[in-house]
Design an enzyme around this catalytic site. Structure first.
Site, PDB file in Angstrom:
ATOM      1  N   TYR A 139       0.821  -1.217   0.000  1.00 44.62           N
ATOM      2  CA  TYR A 139       0.000   0.000   0.000  1.00 44.62           C
ATOM      3  C   TYR A 139       0.850   1.261   0.000  1.00 44.62           C
ATOM      4  O   TYR A 139       0.434   2.292  -0.514  1.00 44.62           O
ATOM      5  CB  TYR A 139      -0.905   0.036   1.230  1.00 44.62           C
ATOM      6  CG  TYR A 139      -2.276  -0.550   1.034  1.00 44.62           C
ATOM      7  CD1 TYR A 139      -2.424  -1.884   0.677  1.00 44.62           C
ATOM      8  CD2 TYR A 139      -3.419   0.220   1.222  1.00 44.62           C
ATOM      9  CE1 TYR A 139      -3.679  -2.436   0.508  1.00 44.62           C
ATOM     10  CE2 TYR A 139      -4.681  -0.330   1.063  1.00 44.62           C
ATOM     11  CZ  TYR A 139      -4.803  -1.651   0.702  1.00 44.62           C
ATOM     12  OH  TYR A 139      -6.050  -2.191   0.543  1.00 44.62           O
ATOM     13  N   ASP A 250      -6.731  -6.608   3.989  1.00 48.60           N
ATOM     14  CA  ASP A 250      -7.830  -5.951   3.266  1.00 48.60           C
ATOM     15  C   ASP A 250      -8.761  -7.022   2.690  1.00 48.60           C
ATOM     16  O   ASP A 250      -9.978  -6.958   2.834  1.00 48.60           O
ATOM     17  CB  ASP A 250      -7.246  -5.077   2.144  1.00 48.60           C
ATOM     18  CG  ASP A 250      -8.325  -4.367   1.344  1.00 48.60           C
ATOM     19  OD1 ASP A 250      -9.266  -3.837   1.963  1.00 48.60           O
ATOM     20  OD2 ASP A 250      -8.229  -4.351   0.096  1.00 48.60           O
TER      21      ASP A 250
HETATM   22  C1  IPM Z   1     -10.637  -0.740   3.529  1.00 50.17           C
HETATM   23  C2  IPM Z   1     -10.812  -0.146   2.148  1.00 50.17           C
HETATM   24  C3  IPM Z   1      -9.635   0.760   1.859  1.00 50.17           C
HETATM   25  C4  IPM Z   1      -8.388  -0.096   1.824  1.00 50.17           C
HETATM   26  C5  IPM Z   1      -9.765   1.614   0.582  1.00 50.17           C
HETATM   27  C6  IPM Z   1     -11.012   2.451   0.590  1.00 50.17           C
HETATM   28  C7  IPM Z   1      -8.562   2.491   0.358  1.00 50.17           C
HETATM   29  O1  IPM Z   1     -10.964  -1.144   1.215  1.00 50.17           O
HETATM   30  O2  IPM Z   1     -10.563   0.040   4.502  1.00 50.17           O
HETATM   31  O3  IPM Z   1     -10.602  -1.955   3.646  1.00 50.17           O
HETATM   32  O4  IPM Z   1      -8.041  -0.672   0.787  1.00 50.17           O
HETATM   33  O5  IPM Z   1      -7.738  -0.193   2.870  1.00 50.17           O
HETATM   34 MG    MG Z   2     -11.131  -3.107   2.049  1.00 47.91          MG
END
Ligand code: IPM
Ligand code: MG
Length: 359
Positions: A139, A250
């Protein structure tokens, strides 16, 4: 208690309104005083101020003791350059506030055991915690981008690249949070990685096993993420605390949410080293149902309960909210996402009203 309210986009607005009403009610019952301040975030902030995470919103978030966050995103922002996209707001807040520990509990309420797509015997009584590292991994790793390939059979074509990266200290830090959580729960911790393929994950696995030696009272195991994804639907009750990286967390937390019947039931807390936290439902902004009064506000209401518990040590007030939620479910009230024959379908506001009444 200084709380920043960041409703965001889509259903974010409707669901945070309900959570704020519940928060206010429980605080006045418990004699706690709160200072609430709202600010735009995500696409809403981009529309108003040209930035998904404006300086003024970030300042408010930094000054607050806790943040209640709705959801961000919308199809109209999909073609914006990455830096202006609504998702950057939540990623930016996580990074700026160092919210590295993301707690995503999946609890199957007895009343919702039939709302899951899995067989009742597989999910009934489930209570697991996915602990997702939130400020590292692919990320945030550098370098990343889209460039022209300089070699290989696709030379001259565009190629995308990202970097998976974890330092030992980051892995230790999240593992300690996980083991401490396991101690207060079912005393089991499973570290999820992909050490058979990725160096970053080999380090993850080694460090996890090393930290585990400091917690001899916790049953420790490691699992590859592909197997974990399968085990979560095969036999989810084998798990207690799952600790994993940002990317795998995620994906696995969305998967785990369906064990409980609906992603609309899933709260989360993102914490830093002190007690500061950002609390949000794990679902998105659902633009297709925004403004229709059909979204489930319970994930956000339950996130407010997590706020009282983790940032303010108000265990009793948190319990009150959670019991109120159980009570409305026991009364048979359901938003569309958890509706089944024999129950009563209610809208977002009615669900909020019912929780207030139960309180
Ligand atoms: C989550 C969401 C986020 C992520 C997005 C909105 C950036 O999917 O909080 O799980 O990928 O972390
Ligand atoms: Mg998510």
């Amino acid at each position: 208690m200084k709380i920043a309210i960041l409703p965001g986009d889509g259903i974010g607005k409707e669901i945070t309104v309900e959570a704020v009403r519940v928060l206010k009610a429980v605080c006045s019952m418990a004699g706690l005083s709160m200072e609430l301040e709202e600010a735009p975030v995500g696409g809403t902030a981009y529309d108003a101020l040209g930035d998904p995470l404006p300086e003024s919103t970030l300042k408010l978030a930094k000054e607050a003791d806790a943040i209640l966050f709705g959801a961000v995103g919308g199809w109209q922002y999909d073609t914006l350059p990455r830096a202006k996209r609504p998702e950057q707001a939540v990623l930016g807040l996580r990074k700026h506030l160092n919210l590295f520990a993301n707690l995503r509990p999946s609890i199957v309420y007895p009343e919702l055991v039939n709302a899951s797509t899995l067989k009742p015997e597989v999910v009934s009584g489930l209570d697991i915690l996915i602990l997702r590292e939130l400020t590292g991994d692919i990320y945030f790793g550098q370098p990343r981008g889209i460039r022209i390939a300089e070699e290989g059979p696709f030379k001259g074509q565009r190629e995308g690249f990202d970097t998976m990266r974890y330092s030992e200290g980051e892995i230790r830090r999240i593992m300690h949070v996980g083991f401490a959580a396991a101690r207060k729960r079912g005393k089991k911790l499973c570290s999820v990685d992909k050490a058979n393929v990725l160096e970053t994950m080999q380090l993850w696995k080694e460090v996890a096993a090393d930290v585990a030696t400091e917690y001899p009272d916790i049953a420790f195991s490691s699992m590859y993420v592909d197997n974990a994804a399968m085990q979560l639907v095969r036999n989810p009750k084998q798990f207690d605390v799952i600790v994993t990286g940002n990317m795998f967390g995620d994906i696995l937390s969305d998967e785990a949410s369906m064990l409980t019947g609906s992603i609309g039931m899933q709260p989360s807390a993102s914490l830093n080293e002190s007690k500061k936290g950002l609390y949000e439902p794990i679902h998105g902004s659902a633009p297709d149902i925004a403004g229709k009064d059909v979204a489930n506000p319970l994930a956000t209401i339950l996130s407010a309960a997590m706020m009282l518990r983790y940032s303010f040590d108000q265990e009793a007030a948190a319990d009150k909210i959670e019991s109120a939620v159980r009570k409305v479910l026991a009364l048979g009230l359901r938003t569309a996402d958890i509706f089944e024959t024999g129950t009563t379908k209610v809208g977002t506001r009615e669900m909020g009203d019912a929780v207030l009444k139960a309180l």
